[in-house]
Structures are given as C-alpha cells and as structure tokens.
Design a protein around this motif. Sequence first.
Motif, PDB file in Angstrom:
ATOM      1  N   LEU A 103       0.817  -1.206   0.000  1.00  0.00           N
ATOM      2  CA  LEU A 103       0.000   0.000   0.000  1.00  0.00           C
ATOM      3  C   LEU A 103       0.857   1.264   0.000  1.00  0.00           C
ATOM      4  O   LEU A 103       1.913   1.306   0.645  1.00  0.00           O
ATOM      5  CB  LEU A 103      -0.897   0.032   1.242  1.00  0.00           C
ATOM      6  CG  LEU A 103      -1.992  -1.029   1.364  1.00  0.00           C
ATOM      7  CD1 LEU A 103      -2.622  -0.955   2.742  1.00  0.00           C
ATOM      8  CD2 LEU A 103      -3.040  -0.821   0.282  1.00  0.00           C
ATOM      9  N   PRO A 104       0.391   2.316  -0.682  1.00  0.00           N
ATOM     10  CA  PRO A 104       1.018   3.628  -0.517  1.00  0.00           C
ATOM     11  C   PRO A 104       0.427   4.302   0.715  1.00  0.00           C
ATOM     12  O   PRO A 104      -0.703   4.008   1.130  1.00  0.00           O
ATOM     13  CB  PRO A 104       0.601   4.363  -1.795  1.00  0.00           C
ATOM     14  CG  PRO A 104      -0.743   3.775  -2.124  1.00  0.00           C
ATOM     15  CD  PRO A 104      -0.691   2.326  -1.672  1.00  0.00           C
ATOM     16  N   GLN A 123      -1.286   8.134   6.687  1.00  0.00           N
ATOM     17  CA  GLN A 123      -2.661   8.117   6.198  1.00  0.00           C
ATOM     18  C   GLN A 123      -2.731   7.260   4.947  1.00  0.00           C
ATOM     19  O   GLN A 123      -1.943   7.444   4.006  1.00  0.00           O
ATOM     20  CB  GLN A 123      -3.149   9.527   5.895  1.00  0.00           C
ATOM     21  CG  GLN A 123      -4.605   9.599   5.506  1.00  0.00           C
ATOM     22  CD  GLN A 123      -5.106  11.029   5.428  1.00  0.00           C
ATOM     23  OE1 GLN A 123      -4.330  11.968   5.540  1.00  0.00           O
ATOM     24  NE2 GLN A 123      -6.405  11.195   5.252  1.00  0.00           N
ATOM     25  N   LEU A 124      -3.662   6.323   4.916  1.00  0.00           N
ATOM     26  CA  LEU A 124      -3.856   5.455   3.758  1.00  0.00           C
ATOM     27  C   LEU A 124      -4.797   6.115   2.762  1.00  0.00           C
ATOM     28  O   LEU A 124      -5.551   7.037   3.112  1.00  0.00           O
ATOM     29  CB  LEU A 124      -4.429   4.110   4.196  1.00  0.00           C
ATOM     30  CG  LEU A 124      -3.578   3.264   5.140  1.00  0.00           C
ATOM     31  CD1 LEU A 124      -4.295   1.957   5.445  1.00  0.00           C
ATOM     32  CD2 LEU A 124      -2.211   2.987   4.548  1.00  0.00           C
ATOM     33  N   ILE A 141       9.091  -0.407   1.857  1.00  0.00           N
ATOM     34  CA  ILE A 141       9.829  -0.791   0.657  1.00  0.00           C
ATOM     35  C   ILE A 141      10.555   0.445   0.164  1.00  0.00           C
ATOM     36  O   ILE A 141       9.938   1.409  -0.310  1.00  0.00           O
ATOM     37  CB  ILE A 141       8.875  -1.346  -0.422  1.00  0.00           C
ATOM     38  CG1 ILE A 141       8.042  -2.498   0.146  1.00  0.00           C
ATOM     39  CG2 ILE A 141       9.667  -1.797  -1.648  1.00  0.00           C
ATOM     40  CD1 ILE A 141       6.898  -2.925  -0.749  1.00  0.00           C
ATOM     41  N   LEU A 142      11.875   0.452   0.280  1.00  0.00           N
ATOM     42  CA  LEU A 142      12.673   1.615  -0.091  1.00  0.00           C
ATOM     43  C   LEU A 142      12.907   1.639  -1.601  1.00  0.00           C
ATOM     44  O   LEU A 142      12.650   0.670  -2.312  1.00  0.00           O
ATOM     45  CB  LEU A 142      13.996   1.601   0.666  1.00  0.00           C
ATOM     46  CG  LEU A 142      13.901   1.437   2.192  1.00  0.00           C
ATOM     47  CD1 LEU A 142      15.265   1.601   2.835  1.00  0.00           C
ATOM     48  CD2 LEU A 142      12.903   2.420   2.790  1.00  0.00           C
ATOM     49  N   LYS A 143      13.429   2.753  -2.082  1.00  0.00           N
ATOM     50  CA  LYS A 143      13.608   2.934  -3.529  1.00  0.00           C
ATOM     51  C   LYS A 143      14.556   1.916  -4.132  1.00  0.00           C
ATOM     52  O   LYS A 143      14.431   1.546  -5.295  1.00  0.00           O
ATOM     53  CB  LYS A 143      14.103   4.356  -3.813  1.00  0.00           C
ATOM     54  CG  LYS A 143      13.054   5.427  -3.541  1.00  0.00           C
ATOM     55  CD  LYS A 143      13.578   6.814  -3.839  1.00  0.00           C
ATOM     56  CE  LYS A 143      12.510   7.880  -3.579  1.00  0.00           C
ATOM     57  NZ  LYS A 143      13.025   9.246  -3.837  1.00  0.00           N
ATOM     58  N   ASP A 144      15.536   1.455  -3.341  1.00  0.00           N
ATOM     59  CA  ASP A 144      16.485   0.472  -3.856  1.00  0.00           C
ATOM     60  C   ASP A 144      15.992  -0.964  -3.682  1.00  0.00           C
ATOM     61  O   ASP A 144      16.725  -1.922  -3.937  1.00  0.00           O
ATOM     62  CB  ASP A 144      17.855   0.638  -3.197  1.00  0.00           C
ATOM     63  CG  ASP A 144      17.804   0.446  -1.679  1.00  0.00           C
ATOM     64  OD1 ASP A 144      16.718   0.151  -1.155  1.00  0.00           O
ATOM     65  OD2 ASP A 144      18.867   0.590  -1.034  1.00  0.00           O
ATOM     66  N   PHE A 190       4.530   0.482   1.744  1.00  0.00           N
ATOM     67  CA  PHE A 190       4.835  -0.593   2.684  1.00  0.00           C
ATOM     68  C   PHE A 190       4.032  -1.834   2.338  1.00  0.00           C
ATOM     69  O   PHE A 190       3.069  -1.804   1.561  1.00  0.00           O
ATOM     70  CB  PHE A 190       4.571  -0.162   4.128  1.00  0.00           C
ATOM     71  CG  PHE A 190       3.127   0.070   4.475  1.00  0.00           C
ATOM     72  CD1 PHE A 190       2.266  -1.001   4.737  1.00  0.00           C
ATOM     73  CD2 PHE A 190       2.604   1.356   4.549  1.00  0.00           C
ATOM     74  CE1 PHE A 190       0.936  -0.793   5.063  1.00  0.00           C
ATOM     75  CE2 PHE A 190       1.270   1.567   4.875  1.00  0.00           C
ATOM     76  CZ  PHE A 190       0.435   0.493   5.127  1.00  0.00           C
ATOM     77  N   GLU A 191       4.447  -2.960   2.978  1.00  0.00           N
ATOM     78  CA  GLU A 191       3.729  -4.216   2.847  1.00  0.00           C
ATOM     79  C   GLU A 191       3.380  -4.719   4.248  1.00  0.00           C
ATOM     80  O   GLU A 191       4.195  -4.661   5.168  1.00  0.00           O
ATOM     81  CB  GLU A 191       4.567  -5.258   2.119  1.00  0.00           C
ATOM     82  CG  GLU A 191       3.832  -6.580   1.879  1.00  0.00           C
ATOM     83  CD  GLU A 191       4.615  -7.551   1.017  1.00  0.00           C
ATOM     84  OE1 GLU A 191       3.976  -8.363   0.321  1.00  0.00           O
ATOM     85  OE2 GLU A 191       5.866  -7.497   1.027  1.00  0.00           O
TER      86      GLU A 191
END
Length: 346
Positions: A103-104, A123-124, A141-144, A190-191
């Motif tokens: 999710l963002p 905030q979702l 989840i990072l950019k790399d 994130f997950e």
Amino acid sequence: MTFQITVKPSGRQFPCESDETILNAAIRAGVGLPYGCKNGACGTCRGMVLDGSVTHGPHQAKALSPADAEKGFTLFCCAKPHSDIELEAREVLGVGEFPIKKLPSRVAKMEKAADDVMIISLQLPASERLQYRAGQFVEFILKDGKRRSYSLANAPHLDEHITLHIRHMPGGVFTDHVFNTMKEREILRFEGPLGTFFLREDSDKPMVLLASGTGFAPIKAIVEQAIHIGSKRPITLYWGGRRPKDLYMHALCEEWARTVPGFRYVPVVSNALPDDQWQGRTGFVHRAVMDDLPELSSFQVYACGAPLMVDAAKADFTAICGLPADEFYADAFTSEADLAKGMIAE
C-alpha cells in the motif's frame, strides 16, 4: 521447480519454489508458521525438518548453529527446499485471516517523542484499510528495493492513522532520512501486516508485557486492544530504558495504571545519571519481572525490544520462573548492525 511442504502435526500443505524460502511460501499460502525478523537473526521461525533437504542462506549462529542444522533444525526464513519437505512446527492460528497488501501511504504527522525517537502517523488512501492484529508489523519498501520493518503502534480499531515509533540509528539510510529530510505529505510504500507477535485474545491468563526502548510500540497496541475488547486479564507492563528519557510515553503508561482496572506499570532504568534524579527501579528490565514474579507458570509473556533482552528473558523465564515456552511471545528488533554480527552461511 515447485516442491510440496507438509507441516506436522497439522498436516497443512503448501507449494514452495526452489528459489524462495519456506517462510515466504507459507506467508503467501496463509499458513501460520511462527516468525519475527525474517532475516535469520531472531530464531522465532526455528523448526525441524523431518524429511527432505534444504539449503540455508546467511543467518546468525545464535539462531541456528551448524551443529543444530546437522540435527535437522532449520530456520524457515532462510531455508530453501531441494525436495518435498516434511517439517515440524507449531502453527499460529489466525495469521492468514487478513490479506497482506502493498500500500502507498502519506506522512500525515511527525512528532519527536525523544531525541532519538520519532512518532510517524501515516494516512492510507481513502479506499484502503489495513486490517491487522495488535502487535504485528509492516515493511517499508525503499527505492532500492531494500526493506525496513516497524511495528504498528496503535490498535486496529484506532486506524484513522497508522502510527509507528522510529528510533534514529545514525548512519541508517532510512532513519537518517526520517530524522533529517523527511517532510509531512511524503509518500511511503509498505507491505503488511506481517509477523506472528500479536495478542492472543482466546486466553484468560494474566499477562506480563515486557518492552525495551521502541519495543514499546507493539506493546502499546496490545494494551489498547486489550482495553478495547474489555479484557479482564491482569496486565503488568515492564518498560526498560537506559535513561528515563528513553521511556518516551511514560505519562501514558501512568494514565493506564490509574484508569485501567487490573493494569500495573513498572518502569525500569539501567543507566540513570545524577541529573536524571531517578527514584524508580534500576537494572535489567527482565530481572525486575523475576524479582516481582518468580513464578510465571500461569502467565503469558509478550516481549519486544533489543535481541539481548528478549533472549535473556526467554531463557530465564522458562528455565528459572517456570514459564511454559509456548506462552512466551516475542519480537526482537534487529538493526542492520545486529544482522552483521555472528552471521554464518551454509
């Protein structure tokens, strides 16, 4: 190549690809193998291979020694199958109840709770909701492509915002960003929910909640959930820090002690300075539990924080205080530095 994994004694089965870990396959299939760090450090996912063979990825020797691996023990988080596998593990019920989502989220608020602790509220999207159990965590989840795990610090019903307690680890890519450059309205991905550390609501045993540092985050969610469901179970919270300022929500815990029936709060400080004028308990936080409750055979314990504290508590509570091993639930917070210590590969 796909192999079949069979879990004993439940008989549950799930498929696992040869290039993925048994734990990742179990999570995908909704099978509740116990786990915590997912990176070979905490040992929560340790089990026995009864039949078949696996290869272990890098992991810490304290979680799985070469001698134990020879005996058939394995860490599901870093074991990949070479054949169909029959394994022995105690399944955690309820893990697959809520879907794991990517999710963002938007940073809604940032609040510095201590010099090195930031409370972030996320905030979702309006159309999304994260369902989870009090005590679980998410992975950013990072950019790399790298991931960083943080526990959810609010109970599921308090989900207007998702809150996280993030300790600054100087030199850490993500925490340096949080403390130095992150701004409100930033988008994070994130997950979750992940983990098998959560409140067991089907028990009526008295609870000991044990936290060090930001290990308080999931413990806070567990307390809020217990209050929400009207639990009558006695709860004693032991929260340890090096100095009083490390107990960054001390006032909230004192409020619980005043207002929640059956709730007791014991703050413990290990390295207070004269300027702190600390008058409370001192020493190791898990030792304070043993001093107060030398007999733990009828309790459940939920421990979260530094791996050294969690490991010591499990060893001493089960060996000395009579706590049943299957009533000790834990989430050891491991940093990148922790992971580099004592790592071995097979």
